[in-house]
Design a protein around this motif. Structure first.
Motif, short mmCIF file in Angstrom:
data_model
loop_
_atom_site.label_atom_id
_atom_site.label_comp_id
_atom_site.label_asym_id
_atom_site.label_seq_id
_atom_site.Cartn_x
_atom_site.Cartn_y
_atom_site.Cartn_z
N ASN A 67 -26.32 -14.57 -17.25
CA ASN A 67 -25.41 -13.43 -17.36
C ASN A 67 -26.11 -12.17 -16.85
O ASN A 67 -26.94 -11.59 -17.55
CB ASN A 67 -24.97 -13.23 -18.81
CG ASN A 67 -23.92 -12.13 -18.95
OD1 ASN A 67 -23.61 -11.45 -17.98
ND2 ASN A 67 -23.40 -11.97 -20.14
N THR B 218 -19.98 -8.27 -12.35
CA THR B 218 -20.82 -9.43 -12.05
C THR B 218 -20.70 -9.82 -10.58
O THR B 218 -21.69 -10.09 -9.90
CB THR B 218 -20.43 -10.62 -12.95
OG1 THR B 218 -20.62 -10.25 -14.32
CG2 THR B 218 -21.27 -11.85 -12.64
N SER C 208 -20.03 -13.01 -17.95
CA SER C 208 -19.73 -11.59 -17.71
C SER C 208 -19.35 -10.88 -19.00
O SER C 208 -18.43 -10.07 -19.03
CB SER C 208 -18.61 -11.45 -16.68
OG SER C 208 -17.45 -12.18 -17.08
N VAL D 115 -18.26 -17.61 -10.54
CA VAL D 115 -17.82 -16.62 -11.52
C VAL D 115 -16.32 -16.79 -11.77
O VAL D 115 -15.53 -16.77 -10.82
CB VAL D 115 -18.10 -15.17 -11.04
CG1 VAL D 115 -17.37 -14.17 -11.92
CG2 VAL D 115 -19.58 -14.87 -11.08
N ASP E 289 -15.57 -6.35 -16.20
CA ASP E 289 -16.84 -7.03 -16.45
C ASP E 289 -17.12 -8.12 -15.41
O ASP E 289 -18.19 -8.18 -14.82
CB ASP E 289 -16.84 -7.64 -17.86
CG ASP E 289 -16.89 -6.57 -18.94
OD1 ASP E 289 -17.52 -5.53 -18.69
OD2 ASP E 289 -16.29 -6.77 -20.01
N SER E 290 -16.15 -9.00 -15.18
CA SER E 290 -16.36 -10.03 -14.15
C SER E 290 -16.41 -9.39 -12.77
O SER E 290 -17.11 -9.88 -11.88
CB SER E 290 -15.26 -11.09 -14.21
OG SER E 290 -13.98 -10.53 -13.96
#
Length: 720
Positions: free
Chosen positions: A547, A370, A525, A359, A366-367
């Protein structure tokens, strides 16, 4: 004592086209049901093939292999002395049907085709199958020889009928038929059917489970009866996650419920019920009158089987009684986000042969979400190990690159994370110290293998090349550049992150001397609202292999992260929540800091509303505007609402092309804008072992007959 009957339903982690694996899990579920004393076992929809075969349902091989696997099941010693309900596709008179096959002691009692097909949203069953449009009618099906040689049958009943045992009566629904206004359970109940089974392939969406539970409880609360709900579980090779949660309900009361998210390949739930409770429940005169009227129509064919589902008087232990009812168990939406994508990621990883996940960790929410979902996956793996789940233990050793025969087992989620999860902060001169630090701390807290780098020299090299060729030096908007220059300079950074992501993903396992081979899968992400608005660069770091958050709204992601602060004991997540969402692709000045919502012209909360109106409510621009006048009229003027509506649909339209290359996303919201059409086949395949075995056996057959050369040579023909 009444008429006590023990019934079993199940959730199976089937995989499209994994014929032998699917069959083994079916037989294992029957064994577990039998051990629990069940006399009827119900399985998921299309369980022999897996539900997600998509356009492979158009191939003859899929039907052939289904019959070959059914032959294995029917003659297996485990599968005797109980009524068994199995799902598979069947071709009848050159028409493809989604069917249930009910058998007892090597005799097929009925092939029951699905009458109402799911054909909206993620489902396209009409593309592959034809619904059976003749209720209460049956005809002869000429049985495939491979099964007929075992059963001794030449023809078997095919159509809409009910199974009559010595002591009760069984009717069958399949998935979508429960969701229709006039489902088969209504006429079945009026015809005296006391047990209804439902084989389902129902995928996970946030807040969806209560819909299923309400439909089943309402159906049995109105007409009485026992309802067995079976469901697929797991990834199945595509975007959907089937979330299991098999159930048994009697007269509107839940008496058995399986887990909604699980790493178990086979989960069987059973309940002991008293059929007399159904008969007592149905004593209302109005119901009797309706049953009398309904049965004036053409009656259902009752297919009789010389078998009793209930225990004989004196066979039951004195302490044995009906299972107690309880309230359904629901996960909060934040837990669903933690568990659904996590189980989907584990299923994918253990089956695809990769060494783990990668990642690009930007320091944004957002990341971050994830990464936390991957950490949640590792937590579920540890739970499986603690429960001594041998499948999980075998898989985690293999995925983590342990040599065969190793006894190594991780004891914490961080141990698993460190082996299979890799993160990288790809900074530039436009990045802030805060995002870099947040990424570093989060990676450390969850145990990920983290890389921190600056890519300014790479970015500068590309810009210098462009300037050398064109004699034009693009500038950011804050430095006096045009909108086109500004977008280009941002996109260079974003696309380089994608290139670097794949380089690191391919080589980090080699750097770390991972024994299992294979590279890492890159995780995207981009949330559903960014995709809806098109607020992402085509082929940037949103381009990835998978995703897990691609169909989850920003609003729900923030709630998930707030929940995970305490649930996962990750205090650093509070910093992510309080940070302003930004791409950090433009220079930071004393008067300007890039903001996602400012760039988009709408807030994430507003995007979520637009998405629901566009897809779920099926409104065009005008109807959306009218609806928003009522929803937002106290907050915005009609002109402001018009401007927002026009702004949204303008960018939705011009960015729609980005959806055709969007990273495959875990499906969680009904308003996902992802493009997924035309050649509908899954993208995670098993190894076609059964087909290969058949080929090898056929080759050996011909070789045994002396055919070891080409056809022309065999016939003595000239081959120059």
């Amino acid at each position: 004592m009444g008429h006590l009957v023990t019934l079993a339903t199940c959730s199976l982690n089937q995989w499209a086209l994994d014929f032998e694996g699917n069959t083994a899990r079916i037989i294992e579920s029957i064994r577990k049901a039998k051990e629990a004393g069940a006399t009827l076992r119900v399985g998921p929809e299309l369980e022999i093939t897996g539900y997600g075969c998509l356009d492979h349902f158009l191939e003859g091989d899929t039907f052939l292999h289904s019959w070959e696997m059914l032959a294995r099941i029917i003659q297996d010693p485990v599968c005797q002395d109980m009524l068994v309900d199995v799902g598979m596709p069947v071709r009848h008179r050159n028409v493809r049907y989604n069917c249930r096959v009910i058998f007892y002691n090597k005799k097929i009692l009925l092939i029951r085709p699905k009458m109402w097909l799911a054909n909206d949203g993620n489902y396209r069953e009409m593309r592959y199958f034809t619904p059976w449009q003749r209720p209460r009618e049956i005809e002869n099906y000429y049985l495939e020889r491979i099964v007929g040689d075992i059963t001794g049958q030449y023809t078997v009943p095919f159509g809409d009928a009910i199974i009559s045992t010595r002591d009760t009566c069984l009717g069958l629904e399949t998935c979508e038929e429960l969701f229709t206004p006039d489902g088969p359970h209504i006429p079945y109940g009026l015809a005296g059917v006391e047990i209804i089974s439902n084989s389902s392939g129902s995928h996970h969406e946030l807040r969806k489970l209560d819909t299923r539970v309400n439909l089943i409880t309402q159906a049995t609360r109105l007409s009485g009866g026992i309802y067995l709900y079976a469901n697929q579980q797991g990834c199945d090779g595509d975007r959907l996650y089937y979330d299991g949660c098999c159930m048994i309900i009697i007269n509107g009361e839940l008496v058995a419920q399986g887990s909604q998210f699980s790493l178990n390949d086979v989960e069987v739930v059973t309940a002991t019920l008293d059929i007399e409770e159904v008969r007592s429940y149905r004593c209302a005169p109005s119901r009797g009158l309706q049953a009398n009227q309904a049965n004036k129509q053409a009656p259902y064919t009752r297919l009789e089987v010389d078998f009793s589902l209930s225990r004989r008087e004196g066979d039951a232990e004195p302490s044995l009684g009906p299972s107690d009812p309880f309230k359904p168990r629901y996960h909060a939406p934040e837990e669903e986000i933690a568990l659904g994508p996590a189980c989907w990621l584990w299923d994918y990883l253990r089956r695809c042969g990769s060494a783990g996940y990668f990642v690009p960790l930007s320091g944004g929410i957002d990341s971050c979400a994830t990464a936390v979902i991957v950490y949640s996956m590792c937590r579920e793996v540890i739970k499986g190990i603690e429960q001594e789940n041998q499948e999980v233990i075998t898989d985690v050793r293999r995925v983590c690159g342990e040599p065969e025969g190793s006894e190594w087992l991780p004891k914490t989620p961080q141990e698993v994370c460190n082996r299979i999860f890799h993160t990288c902060y790809m900074g530039t001169e436009n990045s802030s110290k805060e995002t870099r630090e947040r990424a570093k701390i989060l990676a450390k807290d969850i145990g990920a293998y983290h890389v921190d780098l600056n890519m300014d020299t790479v970015v500068k090299a590309l810009i210098d090349l462009f300037t050398f060729v064109t004699n034009f030096a693009p500038r950011f908007k804050v430095h006096g550049g045009t909108t086109a220059e500004n977008a280009s300079l941002q996109n260079v950074q974003a696309r380089l992150r994608m290139v670097l992501s794949y380089m690191f993903a391919q080589l980090l396992p080699t750097v770390r001397q991972h024994e299992g081979g294979g590279g890492l899968l890159v995780l995207g992400s981009a949330n559903v609202d960014e995709s809806l608005r098109g607020y992402l660069t085509k082929y940037d770091c949103s381009s990835a292999d998978l995703n897990p958050i691609g169909s989850i709204s920003k609003v729900d992601l923030k709630k998930f992260i707030a929940w995970a602060v305490d649930a996962f004991d990750l205090p650093i997540l509070s910093d992510f929540l309080n940070a302003t969402p930004t791409a950090e692709l433009e220079p930071i000045t004393s008067t300007y800091v890039q903001s996602d919502e400012a760039d988009m012209g709408v807030t994430y909360a507003e995007l979520s509303v637009f998405g629901r109106l566009r897809k779920i409510a099926k409104l065009g621009p005008w109807s959306t505007y009218e609806k928003l006048l009522h929803l937002w009229g106290n907050e915005y003027s009609p002109r402001e609402i018009y401007e927002k509506t026009r702004h949204f649909f303008h960018y939705y339209a011009i960015n729609r092309h980005k959806m055709t290359v969007l990273t495959p996303s875990y499906h969680a919201e009904q308003y996902s804008p992802e493009d997924h059409r035309h050649d509908l086949r899954q993208y995670l395949y098993p190894k076609f072992n059964w087909a290969y075995k058949k080929m090898e056996e056929n080759v050996k057959l011909w070789e045994s007959r002396g055919w070891t050369e080409g056809r022309a040579q065999k016939k003595g023909l000239k081959t120059e």
